[in-house]
Write a protein that holds these residues in place. Structure first.
Motif, PDB file in Angstrom:
ATOM      1  N   CYS A 170       0.862  -1.181   0.000  1.00  0.00           N
ATOM      2  CA  CYS A 170       0.000   0.000   0.000  1.00  0.00           C
ATOM      3  C   CYS A 170       0.892   1.221   0.000  1.00  0.00           C
ATOM      4  N   THR A 171       0.582   2.192  -0.836  1.00  0.00           N
ATOM      5  CA  THR A 171       1.381   3.399  -0.883  1.00  0.00           C
ATOM      6  C   THR A 171       0.519   4.588  -1.255  1.00  0.00           C
ATOM      7  N   THR A 172       1.052   5.767  -1.000  1.00  0.00           N
ATOM      8  CA  THR A 172       0.456   6.999  -1.466  1.00  0.00           C
ATOM      9  C   THR A 172       1.579   7.908  -1.918  1.00  0.00           C
ATOM     10  N   PHE A 173       1.283   8.792  -2.843  1.00  0.00           N
ATOM     11  CA  PHE A 173       2.305   9.687  -3.376  1.00  0.00           C
ATOM     12  C   PHE A 173       2.189  11.088  -2.795  1.00  0.00           C
ATOM     13  N   GLU A 174       1.214  11.257  -1.891  1.00  0.00           N
ATOM     14  CA  GLU A 174       0.931  12.602  -1.404  1.00  0.00           C
ATOM     15  C   GLU A 174       1.600  12.950  -0.087  1.00  0.00           C
ATOM     16  N   PHE A 175       1.906  11.950   0.752  1.00  0.00           N
ATOM     17  CA  PHE A 175       2.511  12.239   2.044  1.00  0.00           C
ATOM     18  C   PHE A 175       3.170  10.980   2.580  1.00  0.00           C
ATOM     19  N   SER A 176       3.913  11.144   3.674  1.00  0.00           N
ATOM     20  CA  SER A 176       4.611  10.007   4.251  1.00  0.00           C
ATOM     21  C   SER A 176       3.663   9.157   5.095  1.00  0.00           C
ATOM     22  N   LEU A 177       3.694   7.864   4.844  1.00  0.00           N
ATOM     23  CA  LEU A 177       2.877   6.946   5.630  1.00  0.00           C
ATOM     24  C   LEU A 177       3.371   6.827   7.059  1.00  0.00           C
ATOM     25  N   ASP A 178       4.565   7.319   7.328  1.00  0.00           N
ATOM     26  CA  ASP A 178       5.071   7.311   8.705  1.00  0.00           C
ATOM     27  C   ASP A 178       4.203   8.167   9.623  1.00  0.00           C
ATOM     28  N   TYR A 179       3.463   9.105   9.037  1.00  0.00           N
ATOM     29  CA  TYR A 179       2.636  10.012   9.826  1.00  0.00           C
ATOM     30  C   TYR A 179       1.181   9.573   9.889  1.00  0.00           C
ATOM     31  N   ALA A 180       0.947   8.331   9.555  1.00  0.00           N
ATOM     32  CA  ALA A 180      -0.418   7.816   9.557  1.00  0.00           C
ATOM     33  C   ALA A 180      -0.501   6.484  10.286  1.00  0.00           C
ATOM     34  N   THR A 181      -1.646   6.253  10.878  1.00  0.00           N
ATOM     35  CA  THR A 181      -1.985   4.922  11.387  1.00  0.00           C
ATOM     36  C   THR A 181      -2.674   4.192  10.239  1.00  0.00           C
ATOM     37  N   LYS A 222     -19.964 -11.581   3.753  1.00  0.00           N
ATOM     38  CA  LYS A 222     -19.367 -11.467   5.085  1.00  0.00           C
ATOM     39  C   LYS A 222     -19.178 -10.007   5.464  1.00  0.00           C
ATOM     40  N   GLU A 223     -19.004  -9.781   6.754  1.00  0.00           N
ATOM     41  CA  GLU A 223     -18.808  -8.422   7.237  1.00  0.00           C
ATOM     42  C   GLU A 223     -17.399  -7.926   6.898  1.00  0.00           C
ATOM     43  N   HIS A 224     -17.317  -6.626   6.810  1.00  0.00           N
ATOM     44  CA  HIS A 224     -16.038  -5.958   6.648  1.00  0.00           C
ATOM     45  C   HIS A 224     -15.184  -6.259   7.874  1.00  0.00           C
ATOM     46  N   GLU A 225     -13.948  -6.643   7.673  1.00  0.00           N
ATOM     47  CA  GLU A 225     -13.090  -7.075   8.782  1.00  0.00           C
ATOM     48  C   GLU A 225     -11.757  -6.336   8.777  1.00  0.00           C
ATOM     49  N   ARG A 226     -11.395  -5.785   9.920  1.00  0.00           N
ATOM     50  CA  ARG A 226     -10.052  -5.219  10.055  1.00  0.00           C
ATOM     51  C   ARG A 226      -9.126  -6.369  10.428  1.00  0.00           C
ATOM     52  N   ILE A 227      -8.091  -6.597   9.649  1.00  0.00           N
ATOM     53  CA  ILE A 227      -7.229  -7.736   9.892  1.00  0.00           C
ATOM     54  C   ILE A 227      -5.878  -7.357  10.468  1.00  0.00           C
ATOM     55  N   SER A 228      -5.446  -6.115  10.261  1.00  0.00           N
ATOM     56  CA  SER A 228      -4.204  -5.675  10.877  1.00  0.00           C
ATOM     57  C   SER A 228      -4.138  -4.162  10.851  1.00  0.00           C
ATOM     58  N   CYS A 229      -3.276  -3.629  11.703  1.00  0.00           N
ATOM     59  CA  CYS A 229      -3.123  -2.184  11.793  1.00  0.00           C
ATOM     60  C   CYS A 229      -1.768  -1.882  12.404  1.00  0.00           C
ATOM     61  N   ILE A 230      -1.178  -0.775  11.971  1.00  0.00           N
ATOM     62  CA  ILE A 230       0.087  -0.335  12.545  1.00  0.00           C
ATOM     63  C   ILE A 230      -0.070   1.112  12.986  1.00  0.00           C
ATOM     64  N   SER A 231       0.271   1.370  14.240  1.00  0.00           N
ATOM     65  CA  SER A 231       0.107   2.701  14.807  1.00  0.00           C
ATOM     66  C   SER A 231       1.221   3.631  14.358  1.00  0.00           C
ATOM     67  N   ARG A 232       0.880   4.879  14.082  1.00  0.00           N
ATOM     68  CA  ARG A 232       1.886   5.853  13.698  1.00  0.00           C
ATOM     69  C   ARG A 232       2.789   6.238  14.861  1.00  0.00           C
ATOM     70  N   ALA A 233       2.308   6.024  16.097  1.00  0.00           N
ATOM     71  CA  ALA A 233       3.041   6.485  17.275  1.00  0.00           C
ATOM     72  C   ALA A 233       4.351   5.726  17.464  1.00  0.00           C
ATOM     73  N   ASP A 234       4.241   4.383  17.419  1.00  0.00           N
ATOM     74  CA  ASP A 234       5.427   3.585  17.741  1.00  0.00           C
ATOM     75  C   ASP A 234       5.546   2.334  16.893  1.00  0.00           C
ATOM     76  N   GLY A 235       4.703   2.238  15.883  1.00  0.00           N
ATOM     77  CA  GLY A 235       4.789   1.077  14.999  1.00  0.00           C
ATOM     78  C   GLY A 235       4.190  -0.182  15.570  1.00  0.00           C
ATOM     79  N   THR A 236       3.483  -0.068  16.680  1.00  0.00           N
ATOM     80  CA  THR A 236       2.821  -1.244  17.258  1.00  0.00           C
ATOM     81  C   THR A 236       1.813  -1.788  16.263  1.00  0.00           C
ATOM     82  N   THR A 237       1.825  -3.109  16.100  1.00  0.00           N
ATOM     83  CA  THR A 237       0.902  -3.731  15.157  1.00  0.00           C
ATOM     84  C   THR A 237      -0.184  -4.513  15.886  1.00  0.00           C
ATOM     85  N   TYR A 238      -1.325  -4.556  15.251  1.00  0.00           N
ATOM     86  CA  TYR A 238      -2.485  -5.278  15.770  1.00  0.00           C
ATOM     87  C   TYR A 238      -2.899  -6.290  14.704  1.00  0.00           C
TER      88      TYR A 238
END
Length: 122
Positions: free
Chosen positions: A22-33, A43-59
């Motif tokens: 996943c990428t974007t050309f408009e800004f740094s993904l380091d500043y986003a969760t 089936k329902e929409h499912e969140r399968i993973s996430c990475i926090s912008r604060a410290d890179g913690t993954t879920y």
């Protein structure tokens, strides 16, 4: 207009692997969760993973824990989802999404990609 672009989807056999990016050309993904989501037909929409912008913690959702790994490459400005030991039930449209307003993965996402199809079939 801001855009997120996913790539890497395709068809794979059970037990196989794929890596989504996943990428974007408009800004740094380091500043986003950033999160990966999926939706399969009926089936329902499912969140399968996430990475926090604060410290890179993954879920990870229980359905993917131990099989999927999310990571961030700051130099490439990409977020990856490495999917291993894939199962037919992983078949879905996979989306990347982000928020620039919170470190919390439970915060609503503000920007969504169009998705990339993943199919797991023998």
């Amino acid at each position: 207009q801001l855009q997120l672009v996913e790539s890497g989807g395709g068809s794979v056999q059970p037990g196989g692997s794929l890596r989504l990016s996943c990428t974007t050309f408009e800004f740094s993904l380091d500043y986003a969760t950033v999160g990966w989501f999926r939706q399969a037909p009926g089936k329902e929409h499912e969140r399968i993973s996430c990475i926090s912008r604060a410290d890179g913690t993954t879920y990870y959702a229980d359905s993917t824990k131990g099989r999927f790994t999310m990571s961030r490459d700051s130099a490439e400005n990409k977020v990856y989802l490495q999917m291993d030991k894939m199962k037919p039930e992983d078949t879905a449209l996979y989306y990347c999404a982000l928020t620039k307003y919170s470190d919390n993965c439970d915060y609503g996402m503000d920007l969504w990609g169009k998705g990339t199809q993943v199919t797991v079939v023998a």
